[in-house]
Design an enzyme around this catalytic site. Sequence first.
Site, PDB file in Angstrom:
ATOM      1  N   THR A  58       0.827  -1.213   0.000  1.00  0.00           N
ATOM      2  CA  THR A  58       0.000   0.000   0.000  1.00  0.00           C
ATOM      3  C   THR A  58       0.864   1.268   0.000  1.00  0.00           C
ATOM      4  O   THR A  58       0.394   2.337   0.360  1.00  0.00           O
ATOM      5  CB  THR A  58      -0.938   0.035   1.229  1.00  0.00           C
ATOM      6  N   THR A  84      -0.475   5.012  -1.345  1.00  0.00           N
ATOM      7  CA  THR A  84      -1.941   5.085  -1.565  1.00  0.00           C
ATOM      8  C   THR A  84      -2.473   6.501  -1.338  1.00  0.00           C
ATOM      9  O   THR A  84      -3.350   6.955  -2.074  1.00  0.00           O
ATOM     10  CB  THR A  84      -2.700   4.114  -0.640  1.00  0.00           C
ATOM     11  N   CYS A  88      -0.888   9.439  -1.667  1.00  0.00           N
ATOM     12  CA  CYS A  88      -0.492  10.327  -2.776  1.00  0.00           C
ATOM     13  C   CYS A  88      -1.363  10.041  -3.993  1.00  0.00           C
ATOM     14  O   CYS A  88      -1.851  10.965  -4.663  1.00  0.00           O
ATOM     15  CB  CYS A  88       0.966  10.081  -3.165  1.00  0.00           C
TER      16      CYS A  88
HETATM   17  N1  LIG Z   1      -5.988  -2.126   2.723  1.00  0.00           N
HETATM   18  C1  LIG Z   1      -6.720  -1.289   1.993  1.00  0.00           C
HETATM   19  N2  LIG Z   1      -7.734  -1.755   1.222  1.00  0.00           N
HETATM   20  C2  LIG Z   1      -8.486  -0.899   0.477  1.00  0.00           C
HETATM   21  N3  LIG Z   1      -8.285   0.438   0.455  1.00  0.00           N
HETATM   22  C3  LIG Z   1      -7.296   0.958   1.205  1.00  0.00           C
HETATM   23  C4  LIG Z   1      -6.458   0.132   2.014  1.00  0.00           C
HETATM   24  N4  LIG Z   1      -5.558   0.926   2.651  1.00  0.00           N
HETATM   25  C5  LIG Z   1      -5.810   2.191   2.244  1.00  0.00           C
HETATM   26  N5  LIG Z   1      -6.877   2.220   1.391  1.00  0.00           N
HETATM   27  C6  LIG Z   1      -7.403   3.399   0.705  1.00  0.00           C
HETATM   28  O1  LIG Z   1      -6.285   4.108   0.190  1.00  0.00           O
HETATM   29  C7  LIG Z   1      -6.462   5.510   0.342  1.00  0.00           C
HETATM   30  C8  LIG Z   1      -5.365   6.089   1.240  1.00  0.00           C
HETATM   31  O2  LIG Z   1      -5.686   5.779   2.560  1.00  0.00           O
HETATM   32  P1  LIG Z   1      -4.805   5.908   3.874  1.00  0.00           P
HETATM   33  O3  LIG Z   1      -4.005   4.656   4.045  1.00  0.00           O
HETATM   34  O4  LIG Z   1      -5.738   6.255   4.979  1.00  0.00           O
HETATM   35  O5  LIG Z   1      -3.856   7.139   3.543  1.00  0.00           O
HETATM   36  P2  LIG Z   1      -2.268   7.333   3.580  1.00  0.00           P
HETATM   37  O6  LIG Z   1      -1.705   6.490   2.465  1.00  0.00           O
HETATM   38  O7  LIG Z   1      -2.140   8.817   3.363  1.00  0.00           O
HETATM   39  O8  LIG Z   1      -1.803   6.890   4.929  1.00  0.00           O
HETATM   40  C9  LIG Z   1      -7.888   5.679   0.892  1.00  0.00           C
HETATM   41  O9  LIG Z   1      -8.777   5.829  -0.181  1.00  0.00           O
HETATM   42  C10 LIG Z   1      -8.128   4.358   1.634  1.00  0.00           C
HETATM   43  O10 LIG Z   1      -9.506   4.058   1.755  1.00  0.00           O
HETATM   44  C1  LIG Z   2       8.236  11.681  -1.382  1.00  0.00           C
HETATM   45  C2  LIG Z   2       7.117  11.077  -0.605  1.00  0.00           C
HETATM   46  N1  LIG Z   2       5.964  11.749  -0.490  1.00  0.00           N
HETATM   47  C3  LIG Z   2       4.944  11.216   0.218  1.00  0.00           C
HETATM   48  C4  LIG Z   2       5.079   9.988   0.834  1.00  0.00           C
HETATM   49  C5  LIG Z   2       3.958   9.430   1.642  1.00  0.00           C
HETATM   50  O1  LIG Z   2       3.101   8.836   0.781  1.00  0.00           O
HETATM   51  P1  LIG Z   2       1.764   8.074   1.167  1.00  0.00           P
HETATM   52  O2  LIG Z   2       0.919   8.057  -0.026  1.00  0.00           O
HETATM   53  O3  LIG Z   2       1.202   8.643   2.418  1.00  0.00           O
HETATM   54  O4  LIG Z   2       2.319   6.634   1.330  1.00  0.00           O
HETATM   55  P2  LIG Z   2       3.096   5.926   2.467  1.00  0.00           P
HETATM   56  O5  LIG Z   2       4.412   6.522   2.771  1.00  0.00           O
HETATM   57  O6  LIG Z   2       2.149   6.027   3.611  1.00  0.00           O
HETATM   58  O7  LIG Z   2       3.263   4.564   1.915  1.00  0.00           O
HETATM   59  C6  LIG Z   2       6.288   9.311   0.677  1.00  0.00           C
HETATM   60  N2  LIG Z   2       6.480   8.098   1.232  1.00  0.00           N
HETATM   61  N3  LIG Z   2       7.297   9.881  -0.037  1.00  0.00           N
END
Ligand SMILES: Nc1ncnc2c1ncn2[C@@H]1O[C@H](COP(=O)(O)OP(=O)(O)O)[C@@H](O)[C@H]1O
Ligand SMILES: Cc1ncc(COP(=O)(O)OP(=O)(O)O)c(N)n1
Length: 267
Positions: free
Chosen positions: A208, A211, A213
């Site tokens: 993941t 996700t 970004c």
């Molecule tokens: N395991 C998963 N299964 C389905 N959707 C997911 C999963 N993890 C994250 N998402 C989706 O990916 C997007 C990013 O979510 P989140 O993980 O909360 O953000 P971030 O990557 O910023 O930490 C959201 O739309 C969330 O619902």
């Molecule tokens: C250069 C850079 N920007 C943003 C992130 C964080 O991205 P994100 O979509 O929140 O994903 P995770 O780091 O949570 O996997 C990053 N890692 N690098």
Amino acid sequence: MTVYKALTIAGSDSGGGAGIQADLKTFQELGVFGMSAITAVTAQNTLGVQGVYPLSAEAVAAQIESVAVDLGVDALKTGMLFSADIIRTVAEQVKKHGWERLVVDPVMIAKGGAPLLQEEAVAALKEALLPLAFVITPNIPEAEVLTGIAIRTMDDRREAARLLHRMGARYVVIKGGHDDDGEETVDLLYNGSEFSYFKSKRIDTRHTHGTGCTFAAAVAAELAKGRHPVDAVGTAKSFVQAAISHSLGIGQGHGPTNHWAYRQYGE
Ligand SMILES: Nc1ncnc2c1ncn2[C@@H]1O[C@H](COP(=O)(O)OP(=O)(O)O)[C@@H](O)[C@H]1O
Ligand SMILES: Cc1ncc(COP(=O)(O)OP(=O)(O)O)c(N)n1
């Protein structure tokens, strides 16, 4: 043919799963011409962040200015901004060019725990950039830092969304990826008067990376086409669901998602 154009202001992820690379891939997949202003270069892969090399606020402003004076911007998004100086510069540029369709993804910490925003920059994010956000897309920990509310329940999330709206963001999305209770991931959207919920099956995977970004970039791409924020968030949720469902299984750690899955397989 109308060419829709979106700008990402974010950090570079050498591993290609998050940051500028995820944003440009997402713009391209959604049929939008992508442009970038890089705030920092990270040495990063699926195992973590090995180095962070920020650019000066001046270098960030110059990139934005170059894009603005020539190509034009239909919508933009911010990701890793790293410092208060860069945040203030970006806010000035947004105001100077009168850009309204701004998606703020308040990136703070990478999944592996590496800080992507200096602690002292949170105040600048709240004061200078949040009030300019058309859509803000925090995950749960980021919403907690911005609001000071401990988010355990959906009621807590709604309270945090109301507060973020009062702080100036027009549409607030609090994403549910970090709420690992239950079979679904639920992203909540608040428009200042009502809540909408975007639900999908939770996929049991460690792939993941990026996700958040990808989700925010998809919102910006759809806004660039002139779509309503509620529709833009709906498409972003489907895009990210496809990207996680068909992840590529590359790298030894938390792998990237599949940015071409939405086009190839649909939702
Ligand atoms: N395991 C998963 N299964 C389905 N959707 C997911 C999963 N993890 C994250 N998402 C989706 O990916 C997007 C990013 O979510 P989140 O993980 O909360 O953000 P971030 O990557 O910023 O930490 C959201 O739309 C969330 O619902
Ligand atoms: C250069 C850079 N920007 C943003 C992130 C964080 O991205 P994100 O979509 O929140 O994903 P995770 O780091 O949570 O996997 C990053 N890692 N690098």
